[in-house]
Design a protein around this motif. Sequence first.
Motif, PDB file in Angstrom:
ATOM      1  N   GLY A 171       0.500  -1.510  -0.025  1.00 59.28           N
ATOM      2  CA  GLY A 171       0.236  -0.276  -0.293  1.00 59.28           C
ATOM      3  C   GLY A 171       0.833   1.182   0.096  1.00 59.28           C
ATOM      4  N   GLU A 172      -0.080   2.090  -0.446  1.00 61.91           N
ATOM      5  CA  GLU A 172       0.734   3.721  -0.613  1.00 61.91           C
ATOM      6  C   GLU A 172       0.887   4.521   0.860  1.00 61.91           C
ATOM      7  N   PRO A 173       1.998   4.984   1.262  1.00 63.36           N
ATOM      8  CA  PRO A 173       1.919   5.777   2.650  1.00 63.36           C
ATOM      9  C   PRO A 173       0.662   6.309   2.598  1.00 63.36           C
ATOM     10  N   GLY A 174      -0.038   5.761   4.423  1.00 60.53           N
ATOM     11  CA  GLY A 174      -1.089   7.099   4.376  1.00 60.53           C
ATOM     12  C   GLY A 174      -2.276   6.538   3.271  1.00 60.53           C
ATOM     13  N   SER A 175      -2.308   5.314   3.043  1.00 61.96           N
ATOM     14  CA  SER A 175      -3.398   5.223   2.138  1.00 61.96           C
ATOM     15  C   SER A 175      -4.358   4.095   3.291  1.00 61.96           C
TER      16      SER A 175
ATOM     17  N   ILE B 268      -5.883   1.363   4.576  1.00 65.02           N
ATOM     18  CA  ILE B 268      -5.896  -0.166   4.901  1.00 65.02           C
ATOM     19  C   ILE B 268      -6.921  -0.751   6.127  1.00 65.02           C
ATOM     20  N   PRO B 269      -7.718  -1.764   5.012  1.00 65.34           N
ATOM     21  CA  PRO B 269      -8.590  -2.200   5.774  1.00 65.34           C
ATOM     22  C   PRO B 269      -8.681  -3.569   7.125  1.00 65.34           C
ATOM     23  N   THR B 270      -8.996  -3.079   7.810  1.00 64.42           N
ATOM     24  CA  THR B 270      -8.466  -4.042   9.254  1.00 64.42           C
ATOM     25  C   THR B 270      -9.929  -5.433   9.891  1.00 64.42           C
ATOM     26  N   ASN B 271     -10.868  -4.957   8.293  1.00 60.92           N
ATOM     27  CA  ASN B 271     -12.181  -6.061   8.966  1.00 60.92           C
ATOM     28  C   ASN B 271     -13.157  -5.947   7.541  1.00 60.92           C
ATOM     29  N   VAL B 272     -13.525  -7.578   7.333  1.00 66.82           N
ATOM     30  CA  VAL B 272     -14.810  -7.246   6.515  1.00 66.82           C
ATOM     31  C   VAL B 272     -15.518  -5.324   6.187  1.00 66.82           C
TER      32      VAL B 272
ATOM     33  N   TYR C 131     -13.317  -3.128   4.524  1.00 67.75           N
ATOM     34  CA  TYR C 131     -12.837  -3.821   3.341  1.00 67.75           C
ATOM     35  C   TYR C 131     -14.254  -3.399   2.139  1.00 67.75           C
ATOM     36  N   PHE C 132     -15.323  -3.466   2.905  1.00 67.60           N
ATOM     37  CA  PHE C 132     -16.437  -3.877   1.742  1.00 67.60           C
ATOM     38  C   PHE C 132     -16.382  -2.232   1.334  1.00 67.60           C
ATOM     39  N   ALA C 133     -16.042  -1.239   2.796  1.00 67.80           N
ATOM     40  CA  ALA C 133     -16.012   0.060   2.029  1.00 67.80           C
ATOM     41  C   ALA C 133     -15.553   0.585   1.345  1.00 67.80           C
ATOM     42  N   LEU C 134     -14.401  -0.145   1.091  1.00 65.34           N
ATOM     43  CA  LEU C 134     -12.442   0.228   0.060  1.00 65.34           C
ATOM     44  C   LEU C 134     -13.416  -0.394  -1.166  1.00 65.34           C
ATOM     45  N   GLN C 135     -14.295  -1.202  -1.197  1.00 65.56           N
ATOM     46  CA  GLN C 135     -14.370  -1.529  -2.323  1.00 65.56           C
ATOM     47  C   GLN C 135     -15.986  -0.337  -3.316  1.00 65.56           C
TER      48      GLN C 135
ATOM     49  N   ASP D  58     -12.969   6.843  -5.907  1.00 68.51           N
ATOM     50  CA  ASP D  58     -13.018   8.029  -4.996  1.00 68.51           C
ATOM     51  C   ASP D  58     -12.456   7.041  -3.455  1.00 68.51           C
ATOM     52  N   VAL D  59     -11.206   6.371  -4.588  1.00 64.82           N
ATOM     53  CA  VAL D  59     -10.944   6.084  -2.719  1.00 64.82           C
ATOM     54  C   VAL D  59      -9.983   6.222  -2.283  1.00 64.82           C
ATOM     55  N   GLU D  60      -9.581   7.993  -2.006  1.00 67.72           N
ATOM     56  CA  GLU D  60      -9.310   8.888  -1.597  1.00 67.72           C
ATOM     57  C   GLU D  60     -10.033   9.272  -0.124  1.00 67.72           C
ATOM     58  N   ASN D  61     -11.335   8.744  -0.390  1.00 67.07           N
ATOM     59  CA  ASN D  61     -12.881   9.049   0.760  1.00 67.07           C
ATOM     60  C   ASN D  61     -12.847   7.355   1.511  1.00 67.07           C
ATOM     61  N   ALA D  62     -11.685   6.818   1.268  1.00 66.87           N
ATOM     62  CA  ALA D  62     -11.875   5.768   1.714  1.00 66.87           C
ATOM     63  C   ALA D  62     -12.960   5.845   3.347  1.00 66.87           C
ATOM     64  N   ARG D  63     -11.823   6.067   3.891  1.00 66.49           N
ATOM     65  CA  ARG D  63     -12.416   6.028   5.584  1.00 66.49           C
ATOM     66  C   ARG D  63     -13.586   7.085   6.055  1.00 66.49           C
ATOM     67  N   ARG D  64     -13.778   7.460   4.757  1.00 69.56           N
ATOM     68  CA  ARG D  64     -15.813   8.277   5.052  1.00 69.56           C
ATOM     69  C   ARG D  64     -16.376   6.835   4.339  1.00 69.56           C
ATOM     70  N   TYR D  65     -16.299   5.842   3.682  1.00 69.40           N
ATOM     71  CA  TYR D  65     -17.298   5.143   3.629  1.00 69.40           C
ATOM     72  C   TYR D  65     -17.391   3.908   4.029  1.00 69.40           C
ATOM     73  N   ALA D  66     -16.113   3.989   4.996  1.00 74.55           N
ATOM     74  CA  ALA D  66     -15.867   3.516   6.132  1.00 74.55           C
ATOM     75  C   ALA D  66     -16.580   3.305   7.671  1.00 74.55           C
ATOM     76  N   ALA D  67     -16.832   4.724   7.657  1.00 73.51           N
ATOM     77  CA  ALA D  67     -17.355   5.282   8.675  1.00 73.51           C
ATOM     78  C   ALA D  67     -19.305   5.287   9.045  1.00 73.51           C
ATOM     79  N   TYR D  68     -19.743   5.173   7.353  1.00 72.24           N
ATOM     80  CA  TYR D  68     -21.041   4.769   6.841  1.00 72.24           C
ATOM     81  C   TYR D  68     -20.677   2.857   7.136  1.00 72.24           C
TER      82      TYR D  68
END
Length: 77
Positions: free
Chosen positions: A8-12, A14-18, A21-25, A32-42
């Motif tokens: 992974g790129e530094p600061g990218s 990295i999913p730690t659970n299912v 991972y769903f949020a990243l997908q 919109d991968v730069e906002n993956a943490r936002r999707y994870a919050a959802y």
Amino acid sequence: MTILEHFGEPGSFIPTNVDEYFALQLAKRFDDVENARRYAAYTRRFSQEQLLSVYQEALGGSRSQAAARFHSSFTQL
């Protein structure tokens, strides 16, 4: 160090659970991968079924605005 951390790129995101991972997908589907943490919050607030429903609705109309429609659906709740 996990294999994801190694490649992974530094600061990218990295999913730690299912759910993460769903949020990243989802983020990848919207290009919109730069906002993956936002999707994870959802994923902490909504079920995968709810997120997929909003995803389907967001795909209607202009493809370039799909991610914005997806995010705006949650600001209205």
